[in-house]
Design a protein around this motif. Structure first.
Motif, PDB file in Angstrom:
ATOM      1  N   UNK A   8       0.828  -1.199   0.000  1.00 40.93           N
ATOM      2  CA  UNK A   8       0.000   0.000   0.000  1.00 40.93           C
ATOM      3  C   UNK A   8       0.866   1.254   0.000  1.00 40.93           C
ATOM      4  N   UNK A   9       1.962   1.250   0.766  1.00 40.01           N
ATOM      5  CA  UNK A   9       2.867   2.407   0.777  1.00 40.01           C
ATOM      6  C   UNK A   9       3.458   2.638  -0.609  1.00 40.01           C
ATOM      7  N   UNK A  10       3.852   1.556  -1.298  1.00 42.07           N
ATOM      8  CA  UNK A  10       4.378   1.672  -2.654  1.00 42.07           C
ATOM      9  C   UNK A  10       3.307   2.226  -3.579  1.00 42.07           C
ATOM     10  N   UNK A  11       2.088   1.718  -3.452  1.00 42.97           N
ATOM     11  CA  UNK A  11       0.986   2.157  -4.302  1.00 42.97           C
ATOM     12  C   UNK A  11       0.699   3.639  -4.102  1.00 42.97           C
ATOM     13  N   UNK A  12       0.609   4.058  -2.863  1.00 44.41           N
ATOM     14  CA  UNK A  12       0.308   5.462  -2.569  1.00 44.41           C
ATOM     15  C   UNK A  12       1.433   6.358  -3.040  1.00 44.41           C
ATOM     16  N   UNK A  13       2.681   5.938  -2.822  1.00 37.78           N
ATOM     17  CA  UNK A  13       3.815   6.738  -3.267  1.00 37.78           C
ATOM     18  C   UNK A  13       3.806   6.888  -4.779  1.00 37.78           C
ATOM     19  N   UNK A  14       3.562   5.784  -5.486  1.00 36.88           N
ATOM     20  CA  UNK A  14       3.563   5.831  -6.945  1.00 36.88           C
ATOM     21  C   UNK A  14       2.447   6.683  -7.498  1.00 36.88           C
ATOM     22  N   UNK A  15       1.240   6.523  -7.011  1.00 35.49           N
ATOM     23  CA  UNK A  15       0.121   7.281  -7.564  1.00 35.49           C
ATOM     24  C   UNK A  15       0.185   8.742  -7.158  1.00 35.49           C
ATOM     25  N   UNK A  16       0.704   9.049  -5.978  1.00 33.35           N
ATOM     26  CA  UNK A  16       0.755  10.453  -5.580  1.00 33.35           C
ATOM     27  C   UNK A  16       1.704  11.222  -6.484  1.00 33.35           C
ATOM     28  N   UNK A  38     -12.395  15.253 -11.810  1.00 30.05           N
ATOM     29  CA  UNK A  38     -12.370  13.869 -11.349  1.00 30.05           C
ATOM     30  C   UNK A  38     -11.698  13.795  -9.984  1.00 30.05           C
ATOM     31  N   UNK A  39     -11.942  12.655  -9.323  1.00 30.25           N
ATOM     32  CA  UNK A  39     -11.404  12.463  -7.983  1.00 30.25           C
ATOM     33  C   UNK A  39     -10.810  11.064  -7.868  1.00 30.25           C
ATOM     34  N   UNK A  40      -9.646  10.992  -7.241  1.00 28.22           N
ATOM     35  CA  UNK A  40      -8.994   9.722  -6.959  1.00 28.22           C
ATOM     36  C   UNK A  40      -9.713   9.055  -5.808  1.00 28.22           C
ATOM     37  N   UNK A  41      -9.971   7.765  -5.924  1.00 28.95           N
ATOM     38  CA  UNK A  41     -10.694   7.037  -4.890  1.00 28.95           C
ATOM     39  C   UNK A  41      -9.813   6.068  -4.135  1.00 28.95           C
ATOM     40  N   UNK A  42     -10.394   4.942  -3.741  1.00 29.16           N
ATOM     41  CA  UNK A  42      -9.697   3.974  -2.896  1.00 29.16           C
ATOM     42  C   UNK A  42      -8.875   2.980  -3.720  1.00 29.16           C
ATOM     43  N   UNK A  43      -7.969   2.316  -3.029  1.00 28.86           N
ATOM     44  CA  UNK A  43      -7.213   1.235  -3.632  1.00 28.86           C
ATOM     45  C   UNK A  43      -8.184   0.092  -3.908  1.00 28.86           C
ATOM     46  N   UNK A  44      -8.290  -0.318  -5.163  1.00 32.52           N
ATOM     47  CA  UNK A  44      -9.191  -1.409  -5.519  1.00 32.52           C
ATOM     48  C   UNK A  44      -8.498  -2.749  -5.341  1.00 32.52           C
ATOM     49  N   UNK A  45      -7.279  -2.874  -5.892  1.00 30.25           N
ATOM     50  CA  UNK A  45      -6.537  -4.119  -5.734  1.00 30.25           C
ATOM     51  C   UNK A  45      -5.061  -3.918  -6.030  1.00 30.25           C
ATOM     52  N   UNK A  46      -4.276  -4.877  -5.572  1.00 26.58           N
ATOM     53  CA  UNK A  46      -2.868  -5.002  -5.932  1.00 26.58           C
ATOM     54  C   UNK A  46      -2.766  -6.287  -6.743  1.00 26.58           C
ATOM     55  N   UNK A  47      -2.179  -6.202  -7.931  1.00 22.99           N
ATOM     56  CA  UNK A  47      -2.088  -7.358  -8.818  1.00 22.99           C
ATOM     57  C   UNK A  47      -0.720  -8.009  -8.698  1.00 22.99           C
ATOM     58  N   UNK A  88     -10.914  -5.098   3.047  1.00 22.97           N
ATOM     59  CA  UNK A  88     -10.857  -3.692   2.657  1.00 22.97           C
ATOM     60  C   UNK A  88     -10.309  -3.494   1.246  1.00 22.97           C
ATOM     61  N   UNK A  89      -9.778  -4.551   0.635  1.00 24.96           N
ATOM     62  CA  UNK A  89      -9.286  -4.493  -0.744  1.00 24.96           C
ATOM     63  C   UNK A  89      -9.169  -5.915  -1.269  1.00 24.96           C
ATOM     64  N   UNK A  90      -8.527  -6.081  -2.415  1.00 25.31           N
ATOM     65  CA  UNK A  90      -8.353  -7.396  -3.012  1.00 25.31           C
ATOM     66  C   UNK A  90      -6.922  -7.542  -3.524  1.00 25.31           C
ATOM     67  N   UNK A  91      -6.499  -8.768  -3.676  1.00 21.41           N
ATOM     68  CA  UNK A  91      -5.323  -9.094  -4.464  1.00 21.41           C
ATOM     69  C   UNK A  91      -5.847  -9.700  -5.755  1.00 21.41           C
ATOM     70  N   UNK A  92      -5.219  -9.372  -6.857  1.00 20.61           N
ATOM     71  CA  UNK A  92      -5.566  -9.981  -8.138  1.00 20.61           C
ATOM     72  C   UNK A  92      -4.375 -10.840  -8.550  1.00 20.61           C
ATOM     73  N   UNK A  93      -4.585 -12.134  -8.652  1.00 18.03           N
ATOM     74  CA  UNK A  93      -3.542 -13.028  -9.134  1.00 18.03           C
ATOM     75  C   UNK A  93      -3.659 -13.091 -10.646  1.00 18.03           C
TER      76      UNK A  93
END
Length: 171
Positions: A8-16, A38-47, A88-93
């Motif tokens: 999640x930290x990597x995801x937030x850092x990258x998208x910010x 437009x508005x950025x929303x929640x983390x949907x998944x990490x693949x 609170x989220x999903x992993x996508x394999x």
């Protein structure tokens, strides 16, 4: 849990950095930038790209006790997907479907698999894409396509997002 927090930290850092939005360390969703449509929303998944879908599915289902979906082919994206529910989220394999799958190339470079992309929801995919393109963020396709959840998605070029492949999905 430690791995999920790190991802999640990597995801937030990258998208910010990618979107130009300064994210606060809180659990609220972001507000649109002034003048933004437009508005950025929640983390949907990490693949996560996996070399052995059955083994990976069994790990999350049988060892960790997670609820997992059936394996679904997505020929238009060249992948098989399995979703792991985390509350609170999903992993996508992800596993390759066909030799031209983008996941095949990823697995050739990363033999044991690994994090492939993060998916973050947006309230208006078309407005988000237009705005990001105007800010010189490249996309991997000309137009949004329908993703695994039956909603429009767009992938942002990792070179424009600090090395993170970001998928935007309309909420």
């Amino acid at each position: 849990m430690k791995m999920a927090t790190s991802l999640l930290k990597v995801a937030v850092a990258g998208i910010s950095r990618c979107s130009g939005v300064s994210l606060l360390r809180s659990h609220s969703t972001t507000a649109p930038l002034p003048g933004s449509l437009w508005k950025l929303g929640k983390l949907n998944h990490v693949a996560i790209a996996v070399p052995d879908m059955e083994k990976a599915t069994a790990l999350y289902r049988d060892v960790l006790g997670a609820t997992v979906s059936e394996k679904v082919p997505l020929p238009e994206h060249g992948v098989y997907t399995v979703f792991v529910e985390l509350g609170n989220t999903k992993l996508e394999l992800l596993h390759p479907l066909g030799e031209k799958s983008p996941i095949s190339g990823f697995l050739q470079k990363n033999k044991s698999g690994g994090m492939h992309h993060v998916c973050i929801e947006v309230d208006d995919i078309n407005a988000a894409v237009a705005d990001l393109k105007a800010k010189n963020i490249r996309t991997l396709s000309a137009e949004p396509r329908i993703g695994a959840h039956g909603k429009p998605v767009m992938f942002l070029h990792p070179k424009d997002c600090d090395g993170v492949l970001v998928e935007l999905e309309e909420a």
